[in-house]
Design a protein around this motif. Structure first.
Motif, mmCIF file in Angstrom:
data_model
loop_
_atom_site.group_PDB
_atom_site.id
_atom_site.type_symbol
_atom_site.label_atom_id
_atom_site.label_comp_id
_atom_site.label_asym_id
_atom_site.label_seq_id
_atom_site.Cartn_x
_atom_site.Cartn_y
_atom_site.Cartn_z
ATOM 1 N N LEU A 79 2.384 -4.775 -13.677
ATOM 2 C CA LEU A 79 2.017 -3.497 -14.268
ATOM 3 C C LEU A 79 0.932 -2.872 -13.394
ATOM 4 O O LEU A 79 0.221 -3.585 -12.678
ATOM 5 C CB LEU A 79 1.512 -3.670 -15.707
ATOM 6 C CG LEU A 79 2.593 -3.552 -16.787
ATOM 7 C CD1 LEU A 79 3.433 -4.814 -16.844
ATOM 8 C CD2 LEU A 79 1.994 -3.249 -18.141
ATOM 9 N N PRO A 80 0.809 -1.548 -13.464
ATOM 10 C CA PRO A 80 -0.198 -0.894 -12.628
ATOM 11 C C PRO A 80 -1.609 -1.064 -13.163
ATOM 12 O O PRO A 80 -1.814 -1.128 -14.375
ATOM 13 C CB PRO A 80 0.231 0.581 -12.675
ATOM 14 C CG PRO A 80 0.946 0.722 -13.985
ATOM 15 C CD PRO A 80 1.632 -0.585 -14.214
ATOM 16 N N LYS A 81 -2.544 -1.154 -12.254
ATOM 17 C CA LYS A 81 -3.970 -1.151 -12.591
ATOM 18 C C LYS A 81 -4.621 -0.014 -11.824
ATOM 19 O O LYS A 81 -4.510 0.052 -10.592
ATOM 20 C CB LYS A 81 -4.618 -2.485 -12.227
ATOM 21 C CG LYS A 81 -6.058 -2.609 -12.715
ATOM 22 C CD LYS A 81 -6.576 -4.011 -12.509
ATOM 23 C CE LYS A 81 -7.988 -4.176 -13.078
ATOM 24 N NZ LYS A 81 -8.010 -4.105 -14.547
ATOM 25 N N CYS A 82 -5.257 0.894 -12.540
ATOM 26 C CA CYS A 82 -5.863 2.064 -11.906
ATOM 27 C C CYS A 82 -7.120 1.674 -11.134
ATOM 28 O O CYS A 82 -7.908 0.840 -11.574
ATOM 29 C CB CYS A 82 -6.213 3.115 -12.957
ATOM 30 S SG CYS A 82 -4.750 3.837 -13.750
ATOM 31 N N LEU A 83 -7.279 2.310 -9.983
ATOM 32 C CA LEU A 83 -8.422 2.090 -9.101
ATOM 33 C C LEU A 83 -9.159 3.411 -8.915
ATOM 34 O O LEU A 83 -8.647 4.481 -9.291
ATOM 35 C CB LEU A 83 -7.938 1.560 -7.743
ATOM 36 C CG LEU A 83 -7.112 0.270 -7.766
ATOM 37 C CD1 LEU A 83 -6.564 -0.020 -6.369
ATOM 38 C CD2 LEU A 83 -7.939 -0.899 -8.271
ATOM 39 N N PRO A 84 -10.346 3.374 -8.325
ATOM 40 C CA PRO A 84 -11.054 4.631 -8.054
ATOM 41 C C PRO A 84 -10.243 5.574 -7.162
ATOM 42 O O PRO A 84 -9.345 5.141 -6.436
ATOM 43 C CB PRO A 84 -12.334 4.158 -7.344
ATOM 44 C CG PRO A 84 -12.531 2.745 -7.811
ATOM 45 C CD PRO A 84 -11.140 2.188 -7.974
ATOM 46 N N GLU A 85 -10.584 6.845 -7.220
ATOM 47 C CA GLU A 85 -9.971 7.893 -6.400
ATOM 48 C C GLU A 85 -8.466 8.008 -6.649
ATOM 49 O O GLU A 85 -7.688 8.258 -5.737
ATOM 50 C CB GLU A 85 -10.264 7.655 -4.906
ATOM 51 C CG GLU A 85 -11.756 7.674 -4.583
ATOM 52 C CD GLU A 85 -12.039 7.453 -3.118
ATOM 53 O OE1 GLU A 85 -11.081 7.457 -2.312
ATOM 54 O OE2 GLU A 85 -13.218 7.284 -2.775
#
Length: 196
Positions: A79-85
């Motif tokens: 599953l996706p994990k959000c990162l900065p920018e």
């Protein structure tokens, strides 16, 4: 021109969200079930071992059961994990207990889950408010998937409720598209794509 397209897309997002909100629970449940079954029956999924799904929230297609089904089948599920920018990465989970709400309150892999390189993903299920006949998508506006899918060479599939399928969505140069679009009625073959 890009600014004008962005404005049109933002208006369309509002319209799609409103229309999705007006679906009854019964309509949504039927649609979700049909779309998930189309995805489970897709030959590209059968061929894939490592897949990235998304966790449907709000008026999105509910995917919690799908995640569990593919885990039970022995596939590597990410599953996706959000990162900065507005970047993101794929992380593998072994159960739904590996998920915790992220800053958007969306269940996402915990930090202890291993990162899976994008090139190792055989198939990505791409979310969208709607899709069109070219495989273009209208996302939520954050651009996470547009950045992540840039130069991705694997299989991408979008699930789209039939009543929300579009002929020609407004598109910007960096917008991601998918190879296959599935509706409750079956598979749509986006122009300019192939079954590869």
């Amino acid at each position: 021109m890009g600014t004008e397209v962005s404005k049109v897309k933002q208006i369309l997002r509002g319209q799609m969200r409103q229309a999705l909100a007006e679906l009854s629970d019964q309509e949504r449940a039927w649609s979700d079930g049909e779309l998930i079954q189309r995805f489970l029956d897709h030959p590209k999924l059968a061929q894939a071992q490592t897949v990235m799904l998304y966790y449907g929230v709000g008026h999105e297609i509910r995917t919690e059961g799908l995640i569990q089904t593919l885990l039970d089948q022995g596939k590597t599920v990410c599953l996706p994990k959000c990162l900065p920018e507005n970047q993101m990465e794929a992380r593998a989970i072994t159960s739904l207990e590996d998920l915790a709400p992220d800053r958007y309150a969306i269940p996402a892999p915990k930090d202890t889950c291993p990162v899976v390189e994008r090139e190792k993903l055989d198939l990505i299920l791409v979310p969208g408010l709607c899709f069109d006949s070219r495989g273009s998508r209208l996302g939520q506006g954050g651009g996470y998937y547009d950045r992540y899918l840039e130069d991705y060479d694997g299989v991408t599939i979008g699930l789209c409720r039939e009543d929300f399928f579009q002929v020609n969505l407004p598109r910007e140069p960096l917008d991601a598209w998918v190879r296959f679009v599935l509706t409750e009625e079956g598979q749509v073959w986006p122009m300019g794509t192939s079954a590869k």
